[in-house]
Design a protein around this motif. Structure first.
Motif, PDB file in Angstrom:
ATOM      1  N   VAL A  75      26.089  51.826  37.862  1.00 56.51           N
ATOM      2  CA  VAL A  75      26.989  51.556  37.051  1.00 56.51           C
ATOM      3  C   VAL A  75      28.090  52.452  36.945  1.00 56.51           C
ATOM      4  O   VAL A  75      29.154  52.422  36.559  1.00 56.51           O
ATOM      5  N   GLY A  76      27.930  53.654  37.755  1.00 62.62           N
ATOM      6  CA  GLY A  76      28.596  54.771  37.726  1.00 62.62           C
ATOM      7  C   GLY A  76      28.183  56.063  38.513  1.00 62.62           C
ATOM      8  O   GLY A  76      27.119  56.331  38.426  1.00 62.62           O
ATOM      9  N   LEU A  78      29.104  60.380  38.811  1.00 62.97           N
ATOM     10  CA  LEU A  78      30.186  61.583  38.521  1.00 62.97           C
ATOM     11  C   LEU A  78      29.905  62.576  39.848  1.00 62.97           C
ATOM     12  O   LEU A  78      29.010  62.888  40.099  1.00 62.97           O
ATOM     13  N   VAL A  79      31.082  63.401  40.011  1.00 61.82           N
ATOM     14  CA  VAL A  79      31.102  64.061  41.264  1.00 61.82           C
ATOM     15  C   VAL A  79      31.844  65.291  40.989  1.00 61.82           C
ATOM     16  O   VAL A  79      32.746  65.793  40.458  1.00 61.82           O
ATOM     17  N   VAL A 100      34.555  59.716  49.111  1.00 60.41           N
ATOM     18  CA  VAL A 100      33.795  59.285  47.806  1.00 60.41           C
ATOM     19  C   VAL A 100      34.259  57.869  47.500  1.00 60.41           C
ATOM     20  O   VAL A 100      33.699  56.683  47.249  1.00 60.41           O
ATOM     21  N   ALA A 101      36.027  57.796  47.502  1.00 64.24           N
ATOM     22  CA  ALA A 101      36.448  56.465  46.998  1.00 64.24           C
ATOM     23  C   ALA A 101      35.986  55.287  48.078  1.00 64.24           C
ATOM     24  O   ALA A 101      35.674  54.198  47.640  1.00 64.24           O
ATOM     25  N   SER A 104      32.676  54.327  47.073  1.00 64.30           N
ATOM     26  CA  SER A 104      32.720  53.713  45.874  1.00 64.30           C
ATOM     27  C   SER A 104      33.016  52.230  45.876  1.00 64.30           C
ATOM     28  O   SER A 104      32.375  51.554  45.337  1.00 64.30           O
ATOM     29  N   CYS A 109      30.566  51.112  42.844  1.00 65.14           N
ATOM     30  CA  CYS A 109      30.071  51.906  42.027  1.00 65.14           C
ATOM     31  C   CYS A 109      31.516  52.785  41.456  1.00 65.14           C
ATOM     32  O   CYS A 109      31.801  53.728  42.439  1.00 65.14           O
ATOM     33  N   PRO A 110      31.863  52.555  40.280  1.00 59.03           N
ATOM     34  CA  PRO A 110      33.015  53.385  39.940  1.00 59.03           C
ATOM     35  C   PRO A 110      32.713  54.787  39.829  1.00 59.03           C
ATOM     36  O   PRO A 110      31.599  55.129  39.289  1.00 59.03           O
ATOM     37  N   ILE A 111      33.737  55.651  40.076  1.00 59.61           N
ATOM     38  CA  ILE A 111      33.440  57.205  39.665  1.00 59.61           C
ATOM     39  C   ILE A 111      34.221  57.303  38.169  1.00 59.61           C
ATOM     40  O   ILE A 111      35.340  57.055  37.967  1.00 59.61           O
ATOM     41  N   VAL A 112      33.339  57.775  37.259  1.00 64.19           N
ATOM     42  CA  VAL A 112      33.327  57.801  35.946  1.00 64.19           C
ATOM     43  C   VAL A 112      33.774  59.325  35.437  1.00 64.19           C
ATOM     44  O   VAL A 112      33.843  59.657  34.374  1.00 64.19           O
ATOM     45  N   GLY A 113      33.486  60.298  36.387  1.00 61.98           N
ATOM     46  CA  GLY A 113      33.584  61.655  36.027  1.00 61.98           C
ATOM     47  C   GLY A 113      33.881  62.644  37.098  1.00 61.98           C
ATOM     48  O   GLY A 113      33.241  62.108  38.248  1.00 61.98           O
ATOM     49  N   LEU A 129      24.447  56.856  38.024  1.00 61.63           N
ATOM     50  CA  LEU A 129      23.641  55.982  36.841  1.00 61.63           C
ATOM     51  C   LEU A 129      23.490  54.760  37.160  1.00 61.63           C
ATOM     52  O   LEU A 129      24.588  54.087  37.975  1.00 61.63           O
TER      53      LEU A 129
END
Lengths: 304, 304
Positions: A75-76, A78-79, A100-101, A104, A109-113, A129
């Motif tokens: 669901v997300g 953080l990198v 990473v993108a 993703s 899977c979105p990058i959320v942080g 997550l």
């Protein structure tokens, strides 16, 4: 690692250091599957053999592979990125982030942080997550005697790719599937979710080597195993398949009565056909491939 | 940072890079507040001035401060640790983890995942997960004209502590509250949650400097501000209070009608009395302290 666990004392949730990922109960929400994984230049990767984009791809995919091994859907992520100060033009940072993108997008899977720092070596730490949406995450410790062991695809491709990249002359091109297996591996998220829905008792990703990770699964479950086959990637050696590591295939342990259903679900989902490689044994001391004992071939972490 | 955001394209959730933390909707669960923060030797910390335990403490508290600034309660943290290979005896690793464990106990935030690697410099990346339990996280961008601005405690203590530590002769002892403010800062989790429940419109932690972070909050909200007071920590200078950074106090922006309720809630919770420092102005170009324009004093990240 044992000492670290003791140091963390009551603060630590033991499953987080035992399985591929931890399962966290969020008040007012469902269980969350979480894991963190790092890629460090000079330890896990060599920028002479892969691009910054490859590093970013591998960092996210490696962390997502831990979710795949629990049967979770991401669901997300953080990198945290640390880049040497000498690359102040930002080219390495942007290259890593492009990788990473791409990973993703590939995995939805979105990058959320994120957090970017200077530092002495290139390092990417990725936290992922995931959710099992009303189900239960698949642990390492659930294997039972007479269960059947599958692996989701041939192994050794990544190690063979690394060998090919290291041996090539100067600027010789390094395309091809082996180099891609090393540079752009894929987390087996759909395979893991399908195995979970089919009732898998235990799973692990074989990123440290098929042999070592099977031993770990057997250790956690208090069982042995007898293998009669090892699927070897085209161009790889048996040793690379057993101990090379960095393949993100999954070892899936499933009850004999669920095997046909598992195969049918894989076919229905358009997944590759999983390979049956052996069975679980009652005696924890029995750990063999054919008639021989199977060594713990694979990547032993310095602090593991 | 803008180029990184564009690179990540659709993969990125914009709030994650705009607020102190991102809010993630987990299918079947409530909103999850997530953030990642790193501490790198030679960039953020100097092992000549603080112990490995201090590094671990600061790494977790720094990440938790981002949750505090959203009004969230922590539910877990994941720690990626990279330690120089020369420290193969594990003393630095254990020291860092002892500091992490102490901060984990202090905040009741369990460590739910970890990863330890070798590497060129000491680096700790901490991802924190939090919940607002049915409520809504407090963003940076919600400040409105005529709102009142508070800060949860005096600022500049950390910067003054760093100054004291740098100037002491040889092995001179460095106890005292200023050194502790630098080495063992506390995330203001209870203060943030209380401000959220009191109806705060916007919050930010002042970890990069009170002045700079107030400018950022005003930028995000499209407003200005007029300050008439700055609470300065005992032993610190006004400049340290405005631009020193690494204080984990929170700037809280709240509607004039909610001010008395906010103060009452702080008193009822046994928290320190928040300091009223000014008001929000309509004109985004008005950014002043007393009669003078307030510069963007603080820690400007190389890549920010």
């Amino acid at each position: 690692l044992q000492r670290i666990r003791r140091t963390l004392g009551n603060g630590i949730e033991a499953p987080g250091l035992r399985d591929d990922a931890a399962v966290l109960d969020v008040p007012g929400g469902g269980p969350l599957v979480v894991s963190v994984d790092s890629v460090v230049e000079g330890v896990h990767i060599d920028l002479g053999l892969c691009s910054p984009g490859d590093v970013g791809w591998k960092a996210l995919m490696g962390a997502l592979s831990d979710l795949a091994a629990m049967g979770a859907r991401p669901v997300g992520a953080l990198v945290a990125l640390c880049v040497p100060e000498s690359t102040g033009d930002g080219a390495v940072t942007l290259g890593v982030m492009e990788g990473v993108a791409a990973a993703s997008r590939e995995t939805a899977c979105p990058i959320v942080g994120g957090d970017v720092s200077g530092g002495g070596v290139l390092m990417v730490a990725v936290t992922v997550l995931g959710t099992v949406e009303g189900g239960t995450a698949v642990p390492r410790h659930g294997a039972r005697p007479d269960d059947v062991i599958f692996v989701t695809g041939p192994c050794g491709g990544s190690a063979a790719g690394l060998r090919v990249l290291r041996s090539r002359a100067g600027d010789a091109p390094a395309d091809g599937s082996l180099a891609a297996a090393y540079r752009r591996p894929r987390a087996r998220l759909a395979d893991g979710a399908t195995a979970r829905l089919a009732g898998a008792h235990a799973m692990i990703d074989v990123s440290d080597g098929l042999a070592l990770d099977l031993h770990r699964l057997a250790d956690a479950s208090g069982v042995g195993f007898a293998l009669d086959a090892v699927p070897v990637a085209e161009g790889a050696t048996l040793e690379e398949a057993l101990g090379g590591g960095e393949d993100y295939e999954l070892a899936v342990v499933i009850g004999p009565g669920d095997v046909e259903g598992y195969r049918a679900r894989c076919a229905a989902a358009g997944l590759r056909v999983p390979s049956r490689i052996g069975v679980v044994r009652t005696d924890p001391a029995e750990r063999r491939l054919g008639g021989e004992e199977l060594d713990r071939l694979g990547w032993q972490h310095a602090l593991g």
